[in-house]
Enzyme design. Structure first.
Site: not given
Ligand code: CMC
Length: 428
Positions: A305, A362
């Site tokens: 998140h 989720d």
């Molecule tokens: N699985 C594997 N790796 C992950 C995941 C994941 N679900 N989420 C983040 N990472 C890794 C990412 O690859 C990055 O690694 P590195 O630092 O080595 O490059 C690190 O963790 C930080 O991730 P980020 O993409 O910079 O984080 P963000 O804040 O931009 O993204 C997120 C947040 C929710 C989009 C992401 O965690 C994600 O894609 N999660 C899966 C989708 C999901 O479950 N979304 C629902 C969110 S809650 C409901 C809502 O608000 O809608």
């Protein structure tokens, strides 16, 4: 603390005001930065940017805290219901019994969509994604209520009630349309979540016994999704509202933003992921290996998140509810076993631990919906029904803020500098 922040650009120091929120969060006010310095800030993805001040929802992602209007989410989940919480979010206070009854009556009064809108359903192919239908129908609804464009307060109340109630009616109708089933109208004697189950699963001429535990689980799910401060869809609603677009247009834009798998669409993506793991005969461990390999392009959906760097408090409540619903309905779901295994492995794995990746709301909500009989492509629609009060509360906040300006970010241009137009025959 000192209420000034210093900024040094090319040896020149500038002083910026700070603002402290009611929970002690500190923001640096850069509204005059460009005028003072000629520079702007760059924050792609807005991870460090406050787009507004808001009195609606508070999140402390490090501590795993979520509060609506000051009330802790766990307490609301235990003691309140979706309709009461919707009132709290939109009007700022828990309603008295008279106010709650008046609000509920409004929801019932406006639950039917304009009969002519039924023609719009005809235009969609039976393969249409329910989120496409939902956003289009909410926007279309605005054409039936010309008073939407008036800003009078009593109109706002009516339109807000109309939107909360009708989004549920549209969602159920779109399901019936996709299944080729006759449309079931809402009943006035049913509560919000019971009515949704009635419209989804009743047959004409038959009385349906609505399982109170299922209705309660659904109500809780709506409540847990009701607001989440400046996420992608709510920021979209606020941005559209900032141009003074009407409530329905702003909410329809929110539905589109919610649709993506990184946001509301994650609940559908979680189930798809679990189904795939199950089909491959994996218990989750092979899948997690692939996730850790960045070249695989896979993510553990329902994990991570932007704001929570600790447990998502909604995930804790929903996980407990998930176990309860499955036990009550006597459903044994292999996907739940896979989800639990994934969670167990991920929470002990260096990759996820070092990145503070925990289950989000989720991760378990899809399993509850599947047990209730909600089809997978409607999961994000369910999120939208729940999120509507939050979007409305944020819309209202924008409209009532006398200092609100149109949202218009800037950019740092990195394209070509000025060049001359070359005639088509001279281009390589
Ligand atoms: N699985 C594997 N790796 C992950 C995941 C994941 N679900 N989420 C983040 N990472 C890794 C990412 O690859 C990055 O690694 P590195 O630092 O080595 O490059 C690190 O963790 C930080 O991730 P980020 O993409 O910079 O984080 P963000 O804040 O931009 O993204 C997120 C947040 C929710 C989009 C992401 O965690 C994600 O894609 N999660 C899966 C989708 C999901 O479950 N979304 C629902 C969110 S809650 C409901 C809502 O608000 O809608």
């Amino acid at each position: 603390m000192n209420n000034k922040a210093g900024l040094n650009i090319d040896g020149q120091t500038f002083e910026l005001d700070t603002i402290v929120g009611s929970e002690g969060e500190v923001g640096i006010d850069i509204t005059k930065l460009r005028a003072q310095t000629g520079a702007i800030t760059l924050d792609s993805g807005y991870g460090n940017t406050g787009s507004c001040t808001s009195r609606i929802t508070f999140i402390d992602g490090e501590k795993g805290i979520l509060r609506y209007r000051g009330y802790d989410i766990a307490e609301l989940a235990k003691k309140s219901g979706f309709v009461e919480t919707a009132h709290l979010l939109i009007y700022g206070e828990l309603p008295t019994s008279e106010k709650l009854s008046a609000f509920s009556k409004q929801l019932t009064r406006y639950q039917l969509i304009h009969e002519e809108m039924l023609h719009h359903f005809e235009g969609f192919p039976s393969t249409a994604h329910p989120m496409a239908i939902l956003s289009a129908m909410i926007n279309a609804a605005s054409s039936y209520y010309p008073t939407l464009l008036e800003k009078r307060e009593e109109r706002f109340d009516n339109h807000a009630a109309r939107l909360i109630s009708q989004v549920r009616t549209i969602a159920a109708f779109s399901y019936r349309k996709a299944k080729g089933l006759p449309i079931i109208y809402p009943k006035s004697n049913l509560k919000f979540s019971e009515n949704f189950l009635h419209m989804m699963f009743s047959m004409p001429g038959e009385d349906m016994d609505i399982n109170p535990d299922v209705a309660r689980a659904l109500d809780l799910m709506f409540l847990l999704h009701a607001d989440h401060e400046q996420n992608c869809s709510t920021s979209t609603v606020r941005m559209v509202a900032s141009s003074k677009a009407n409530l329905f247009a702003s909410a329809s834009a929110g539905v589109c933003a919610l649709w993506g798998p990184l946001h509301g669409g994650a609940n559908q993506a979680v189930l798809e992921m679990l189904e795939q793991i199950h089909a491959e005969g994996d218990d989750g461990s092979k899948f997690l290996q692939a996730v850790k390999d960045k070249t695989s392009g896979r993510r553990l959906m329902g994990f991570g998140h932007r704001v929570y760097k600790n447990f998502d408090p909604r995930a804790l409540i929903i996980k407990e509810q998930c176990d309860k619903v499955l036990a009550q309905l006597q459903v044994s779901d292999p996907l739940l076993d896979i989800a639990k295994k994934l969670e167990e492995i991920a929470l002990a794995d260096e990759y996820f631990v070092s990145r503070n990746l925990y289950p989000n709301v989720d991760f378990y909500s899809g399993i509850i919906m599947r047990a209730i009989g909600i089809p997978m492509d409607m999961f994000t629609v369910m999120f939208a029904i729940g999120r509507m009060p939050g979007w409305i509360a944020n819309f209202k906040e924008v409209m009532e803020d006398p200092s609100s300006r149109i949202s218009r970010p800037r950019q740092i241009y990195t394209g070509p500098t000025l060049r001359e137009y070359s005639p088509i025959g001279e281009r390589s």
